[in-house]
Design a protein around this motif. Sequence first.
Motif, short mmCIF file in Angstrom:
data_model
loop_
_atom_site.label_atom_id
_atom_site.label_comp_id
_atom_site.label_asym_id
_atom_site.label_seq_id
_atom_site.Cartn_x
_atom_site.Cartn_y
_atom_site.Cartn_z
N ARG A 195 0.66 -1.22 -0.08
CA ARG A 195 -0.11 -0.05 0.03
C ARG A 195 0.90 1.27 -0.16
NH1 ARG A 195 -4.66 -0.56 4.62
NH2 ARG A 195 -5.91 0.46 2.93
N PHE A 196 0.38 2.30 -0.80
CA PHE A 196 1.34 3.60 -0.84
C PHE A 196 1.02 4.40 0.50
CE2 PHE A 196 0.30 2.64 -5.36
CZ PHE A 196 1.59 2.80 -5.74
N ALA A 197 2.06 4.70 1.01
CA ALA A 197 1.92 5.30 2.48
C ALA A 197 2.64 6.90 2.31
CB ALA A 197 2.82 4.71 3.42
N PHE B 115 6.19 7.41 0.56
CA PHE B 115 7.06 8.71 0.01
C PHE B 115 6.82 9.56 0.87
CE2 PHE B 115 2.51 8.28 -1.41
CZ PHE B 115 2.17 9.69 -1.47
N LEU B 116 7.74 10.52 0.79
CA LEU B 116 7.82 11.78 1.45
C LEU B 116 6.93 12.71 0.76
CD1 LEU B 116 11.27 12.30 2.96
CD2 LEU B 116 9.32 11.29 3.98
N THR B 117 6.20 13.55 1.34
CA THR B 117 5.37 14.73 0.58
C THR B 117 5.01 16.00 1.26
OG1 THR B 117 3.43 14.61 -1.03
CG2 THR B 117 2.94 13.62 1.14
N ALA C 102 -2.75 8.22 -1.86
CA ALA C 102 -2.26 7.37 -0.95
C ALA C 102 -3.36 6.47 -0.16
CB ALA C 102 -1.29 8.17 -0.02
N ASP C 103 -2.73 5.18 0.22
CA ASP C 103 -3.58 4.52 1.29
C ASP C 103 -3.63 4.70 2.54
OD1 ASP C 103 -4.40 2.83 -1.41
OD2 ASP C 103 -2.32 2.14 -1.35
N VAL C 104 -2.45 5.14 2.99
CA VAL C 104 -2.15 5.49 4.62
C VAL C 104 -1.53 6.77 4.41
CG1 VAL C 104 -0.95 4.66 6.68
CG2 VAL C 104 -1.55 3.17 4.73
N LEU D 160 -7.83 12.94 6.64
CA LEU D 160 -7.72 11.77 7.60
C LEU D 160 -9.08 11.01 7.67
CD1 LEU D 160 -5.83 13.66 10.34
CD2 LEU D 160 -4.85 12.18 8.51
N HIS D 161 -10.16 11.55 7.36
CA HIS D 161 -11.51 10.68 7.42
C HIS D 161 -11.47 9.34 6.94
CE1 HIS D 161 -15.65 10.14 8.53
NE2 HIS D 161 -16.01 10.25 7.50
N ASN D 162 -11.71 8.33 7.63
CA ASN D 162 -12.11 7.02 7.39
C ASN D 162 -10.69 6.23 6.47
OD1 ASN D 162 -14.48 6.61 8.39
ND2 ASN D 162 -15.50 7.10 6.34
N ARG D 163 -9.59 7.11 6.94
CA ARG D 163 -8.18 6.41 6.33
C ARG D 163 -7.30 5.89 7.53
NH1 ARG D 163 -5.98 11.01 2.45
NH2 ARG D 163 -5.00 9.03 1.51
N PRO D 164 -6.54 4.96 7.20
CA PRO D 164 -5.36 4.46 8.21
C PRO D 164 -4.42 5.72 8.34
CG PRO D 164 -5.84 2.99 6.59
CD PRO D 164 -6.47 4.06 6.04
N GLN D 165 -4.05 5.89 9.60
CA GLN D 165 -3.34 7.02 9.83
C GLN D 165 -2.29 6.80 10.92
OE1 GLN D 165 -5.69 10.15 11.97
NE2 GLN D 165 -7.09 9.11 10.67
N PHE D 166 -1.11 7.54 11.27
CA PHE D 166 -0.37 7.60 12.26
C PHE D 166 0.23 8.80 12.30
CE2 PHE D 166 3.47 6.07 14.41
CZ PHE D 166 3.03 5.41 15.56
#
Length: 368
Positions: free
Chosen positions: A40-42, A77-79, A147-149, A264-270
């Motif tokens: 997954r793209f982070a 990837f850094l963004t 992105a996925d994360v 962030l809504h409804n997305r995997p996050q840290f």
Amino acid sequence: MEKSKVYFTDMRVTLRENLPQKLHRLLKTAGIGNIDFEKRFAAIKIHFGEPGNLAFLRPNYAKVVADTVRELGGKPFLTDCNTLYVGGRKNALDHLDSANENGFSPMTTGCQLIIADGLKGTDEELVPVEGGEYVKEAKIGRAVMDADVVISLSHFKVHEATGIGGALKNIGMGCGSRVGKMEMHSSGKPHVDQSLCVGCGSCQRNCAHSAITIADRKASIDHSKCVGCGRCIGACPRDAVLPASDESNDILNKKIVEYSWAVLHNRPQFHISLVVDVSPNCDCHAENDLPIVPNVGMFASFDPVALDLACARAVNSQPVIPGSLLDQSDRSCGDYFTALHPTTNWKVMIQHGVKMGLGSSDYELIRV
């Protein structure tokens, strides 16, 4: 309801563990491995630092986060998105040059760098904001939304407009396209600095509402036709089209939270924040002043609201560095951020973050 968990470690090291290794241990202990990263793209949202500023986070920290994501099977990837103001990060080419100058590259960080809103800051995705008080449709850099994360890696500091610059500021303002940034900063519409304009017509060609006319080699914007989309700002090669910057700081903080919700809504996050080199102004400045307090440590959480609150409280509990701007300020208000920038109220951001469901102000601080 269970308290949010914020994990913390100080900046002390041993002969067996250096700071990058300690950050890696913090991330694993805080539960980053609970996210499904497999193929997954982070997006690792970071501030690359304005050239001339030396308070931004070192690329070494970004490499730890990228390596950890790869270790867990992800594609990091850094963004960041382009800036609204004129400087070293106003378009993707200058932005990448600035990042390289400050030490960020695939060789130093272990992953690619992508400017999320494209070459001129116009590559965006429109994201509806449910329950937004001020923002109904956020303009977010497309690569962030693809992105996925989402991972935020923030340099926690003082900020002249929002009080604090932490996870929510990094995500909300940082992930907004140039138009999105204008929407957050402004309740008005752009205007042309006639002394800089050469009448090239780039702004006029990019205006979909026929709001721009050119006479005597000078552009003018008809605000009765202008919808405030900001396309002309990115199109101008002379930086002659300027945004209004007339929003109140409290409303700015709320808009930033609502943009954070869109990301962030409804997305995997840290979320990770380093409370080091705590400068009295944003890293968007082309300079940085003496830190106001000693380095505190590294924080991580799944909750960006609790994380920002924990970092702010940690700063407020520190001794003041002699000779710093804070040392020369009136601290009778009992809050370092307000002492430095009296027109700001960072707690508005925390309160609105709770209201928008982004996190909680009730948390447990766990020392690692």
